[in-house]
Design a protein around this motif. Sequence first.
Motif, PDB file in Angstrom:
ATOM      1  N   LEU A  81      31.745  86.678  73.300  1.00  0.00           N
ATOM      2  CA  LEU A  81      32.282  86.808  71.953  1.00  0.00           C
ATOM      3  C   LEU A  81      32.368  88.250  71.467  1.00  0.00           C
ATOM      4  O   LEU A  81      33.349  88.622  70.805  1.00  0.00           O
ATOM      5  N   ARG A  82      31.359  89.061  71.757  1.00  0.00           N
ATOM      6  CA  ARG A  82      31.295  90.386  71.145  1.00  0.00           C
ATOM      7  C   ARG A  82      31.585  91.535  72.096  1.00  0.00           C
ATOM      8  O   ARG A  82      32.159  92.546  71.691  1.00  0.00           O
ATOM      9  N   LEU A  83      31.207  91.402  73.348  1.00  0.00           N
ATOM     10  CA  LEU A  83      31.437  92.491  74.289  1.00  0.00           C
ATOM     11  C   LEU A  83      32.918  92.806  74.484  1.00  0.00           C
ATOM     12  O   LEU A  83      33.280  93.985  74.572  1.00  0.00           O
ATOM     13  N   PRO A  84      33.811  91.801  74.554  1.00  0.00           N
ATOM     14  CA  PRO A  84      35.233  92.158  74.677  1.00  0.00           C
ATOM     15  C   PRO A  84      35.739  93.039  73.550  1.00  0.00           C
ATOM     16  O   PRO A  84      36.565  93.932  73.779  1.00  0.00           O
ATOM     17  N   ARG A  85      35.260  92.822  72.333  1.00  0.00           N
ATOM     18  CA  ARG A  85      35.668  93.647  71.198  1.00  0.00           C
ATOM     19  C   ARG A  85      35.202  95.083  71.384  1.00  0.00           C
ATOM     20  O   ARG A  85      35.969  96.031  71.186  1.00  0.00           O
ATOM     21  N   ALA A  86      33.939  95.260  71.764  1.00  0.00           N
ATOM     22  CA  ALA A  86      33.411  96.614  71.952  1.00  0.00           C
ATOM     23  C   ALA A  86      34.107  97.315  73.115  1.00  0.00           C
ATOM     24  O   ALA A  86      34.434  98.511  73.023  1.00  0.00           O
ATOM     25  N   VAL A  87      34.342  96.601  74.215  1.00  0.00           N
ATOM     26  CA  VAL A  87      35.001  97.215  75.369  1.00  0.00           C
ATOM     27  C   VAL A  87      36.440  97.579  75.029  1.00  0.00           C
ATOM     28  O   VAL A  87      36.935  98.649  75.418  1.00  0.00           O
ATOM     29  N   THR A  88      37.131  96.707  74.287  1.00  0.00           N
ATOM     30  CA  THR A  88      38.504  97.021  73.882  1.00  0.00           C
ATOM     31  C   THR A  88      38.537  98.276  73.023  1.00  0.00           C
ATOM     32  O   THR A  88      39.392  99.149  73.211  1.00  0.00           O
ATOM     33  N   GLY A  89      37.600  98.386  72.066  1.00  0.00           N
ATOM     34  CA  GLY A  89      37.543  99.592  71.238  1.00  0.00           C
ATOM     35  C   GLY A  89      37.267 100.836  72.053  1.00  0.00           C
ATOM     36  O   GLY A  89      37.877 101.889  71.835  1.00  0.00           O
ATOM     37  N   ALA A  90      36.344 100.728  73.020  1.00  0.00           N
ATOM     38  CA  ALA A  90      36.024 101.894  73.847  1.00  0.00           C
ATOM     39  C   ALA A  90      37.219 102.308  74.706  1.00  0.00           C
ATOM     40  O   ALA A  90      37.538 103.503  74.812  1.00  0.00           O
ATOM     41  N   LEU A  91      37.897 101.339  75.317  1.00  0.00           N
ATOM     42  CA  LEU A  91      39.048 101.664  76.160  1.00  0.00           C
ATOM     43  C   LEU A  91      40.196 102.254  75.343  1.00  0.00           C
ATOM     44  O   LEU A  91      40.828 103.239  75.748  1.00  0.00           O
ATOM     45  N   ALA A  92      40.463 101.653  74.175  1.00  0.00           N
ATOM     46  CA  ALA A  92      41.545 102.168  73.335  1.00  0.00           C
ATOM     47  C   ALA A  92      41.226 103.563  72.825  1.00  0.00           C
ATOM     48  O   ALA A  92      42.084 104.458  72.830  1.00  0.00           O
ATOM     49  N   GLY A  93      39.986 103.775  72.376  1.00  0.00           N
ATOM     50  CA  GLY A  93      39.610 105.099  71.888  1.00  0.00           C
ATOM     51  C   GLY A  93      39.676 106.149  72.974  1.00  0.00           C
ATOM     52  O   GLY A  93      40.147 107.275  72.751  1.00  0.00           O
ATOM     53  N   ALA A  94      39.221 105.801  74.185  1.00  0.00           N
ATOM     54  CA  ALA A  94      39.287 106.747  75.305  1.00  0.00           C
ATOM     55  C   ALA A  94      40.729 107.083  75.648  1.00  0.00           C
ATOM     56  O   ALA A  94      41.073 108.254  75.887  1.00  0.00           O
ATOM     57  N   SER A  95      41.602 106.074  75.673  1.00  0.00           N
ATOM     58  CA  SER A  95      43.007 106.314  76.006  1.00  0.00           C
ATOM     59  C   SER A  95      43.674 107.206  74.965  1.00  0.00           C
ATOM     60  O   SER A  95      44.401 108.147  75.310  1.00  0.00           O
ATOM     61  N   LEU A  96      43.443 106.919  73.691  1.00  0.00           N
ATOM     62  CA  LEU A  96      44.077 107.706  72.633  1.00  0.00           C
ATOM     63  C   LEU A  96      43.564 109.147  72.623  1.00  0.00           C
ATOM     64  O   LEU A  96      44.342 110.093  72.468  1.00  0.00           O
ATOM     65  N   ALA A  97      42.251 109.324  72.777  1.00  0.00           N
ATOM     66  CA  ALA A  97      41.705 110.679  72.767  1.00  0.00           C
ATOM     67  C   ALA A  97      42.180 111.479  73.972  1.00  0.00           C
ATOM     68  O   ALA A  97      42.476 112.679  73.860  1.00  0.00           O
ATOM     69  N   LEU A  98      42.260 110.832  75.126  1.00  0.00           N
ATOM     70  CA  LEU A  98      42.767 111.520  76.320  1.00  0.00           C
ATOM     71  C   LEU A  98      44.227 111.915  76.130  1.00  0.00           C
ATOM     72  O   LEU A  98      44.634 113.030  76.488  1.00  0.00           O
ATOM     73  N   ALA A  99      45.026 111.007  75.557  1.00  0.00           N
ATOM     74  CA  ALA A  99      46.430 111.343  75.275  1.00  0.00           C
ATOM     75  C   ALA A  99      46.530 112.489  74.284  1.00  0.00           C
ATOM     76  O   ALA A  99      47.362 113.398  74.437  1.00  0.00           O
ATOM     77  N   GLY A 100      45.675 112.481  73.253  1.00  0.00           N
ATOM     78  CA  GLY A 100      45.691 113.580  72.291  1.00  0.00           C
ATOM     79  C   GLY A 100      45.312 114.908  72.913  1.00  0.00           C
ATOM     80  O   GLY A 100      45.918 115.943  72.603  1.00  0.00           O
ATOM     81  N   ALA A 101      44.318 114.894  73.811  1.00  0.00           N
ATOM     82  CA  ALA A 101      43.928 116.138  74.480  1.00  0.00           C
ATOM     83  C   ALA A 101      45.077 116.691  75.320  1.00  0.00           C
ATOM     84  O   ALA A 101      45.336 117.899  75.334  1.00  0.00           O
ATOM     85  N   ILE A 102      45.795 115.803  76.019  1.00  0.00           N
ATOM     86  CA  ILE A 102      46.915 116.252  76.845  1.00  0.00           C
ATOM     87  C   ILE A 102      48.014 116.850  75.971  1.00  0.00           C
ATOM     88  O   ILE A 102      48.552 117.936  76.267  1.00  0.00           O
ATOM     89  N   LEU A 103      48.369 116.174  74.883  1.00  0.00           N
ATOM     90  CA  LEU A 103      49.447 116.663  74.029  1.00  0.00           C
ATOM     91  C   LEU A 103      49.073 117.959  73.332  1.00  0.00           C
ATOM     92  O   LEU A 103      49.909 118.856  73.162  1.00  0.00           O
ATOM     93  N   GLN A 104      47.816 118.098  72.915  1.00  0.00           N
ATOM     94  CA  GLN A 104      47.397 119.350  72.287  1.00  0.00           C
ATOM     95  C   GLN A 104      47.423 120.504  73.273  1.00  0.00           C
ATOM     96  O   GLN A 104      47.756 121.634  72.904  1.00  0.00           O
TER      97      GLN A 104
END
Length: 363
Positions: A81-104
């Motif tokens: 019930l809860r781990l998928p939510r936390a893992v989804t947040g971690a994966l999405a945050g990692a992907s967005l931050a990595l994309a932001g680092a590349i674009l910057q």
Amino acid sequence: MSAPDTASTPAVPGRTPLRAGPVSAVWRPRTVLVPLLILAALFLAVLVDCGRGDIAIPVDRVAAALFGGGDEADRMVVTELRLPRAVTGALAGASLALAGAILQGLARNPLASPDILGVTAGSGVGAVAVIVLGGSYGGVGGTVASVGLPAAAMAGGVLAAAAVYLLAVRRGLTGNRVLLVGVGIDAVLTSVLSWLLLKADIVDAGRALLWLNGSLNGASWDTLRPTLWTLAVLLPVALLLSFPFGALAFDDDTARGLGVRMTPTRAALLLTAVLLTAGATAATGPVAFVALACPQLALRLLRTGTPPLLASALTGAAVTVWADVLGRTAFGSVELPVGVLTAALGAPYLLYLLIRSGRARTS
């Protein structure tokens, strides 16, 4: 000529030279310690996030359930019930931050991010078009949600990035030009989003608005697969491109002198950033300002010249999961989407960057 005596070379504070035969390197303890501390903060955030809810579970029992211990009820609540939510947040945050680092790094500007350059809006247009024009978010047997929505989000992000690139490269790809073109594309796509929401019926409009706020509600092991596969493939690609990425901090002539092929490298990095953004957006919706603020936070923690890619990804994951914890628990019975919390935390930082950039231009 004799080789320079490395023993007499003055040491740089925080850096230890290493040499083994013909191979030499520099050991910087900060580059290892800071990511480990961020990883510990991320793990703690996952434990807290999995323990909060209608059925409160202490952190030690959550940890036991994650490693296969504890009783069966705890394991079911935590892992299903809860781990998928936390893992989804971690994966999405990692992907967005990595994309932001590349674009910057590509734009050589701390204001560059998928949020500002129109990539997030492009993914949003693609996904909302599927929700609104497809007639139902779930589709038949969930096909639209599991296949059509991620594909549409990725297609929209790629098309938006292609438009920004083609319009910005005409007179030379400079940071300010990319930002200006990206802001214009973002404004156009935001208008398209508004039109789609006006066209939708009340049910589809409500679903689209919930998705546009960046929410982890309803996350499951099935919905996180696009983000998981995207990050699993593109994170190694980004790390392989880290050397030419670092060279892009210099001017084009210097980078070419270091052996970097500018056009293919920029194209590969840009495509990597776009696909990372689209994969994250497809799973959670637009989680605002993670891609903008987290690379700069990682850069200041590691004291590097360009946003560090791996540390930025870890920082984005930790910030997103902690934002979800605050959104679920800090306001009593009211649960806020994770995108609302990240926007509230990231908007002041954007204002700070704008003020600092204005002062730098004035001086």
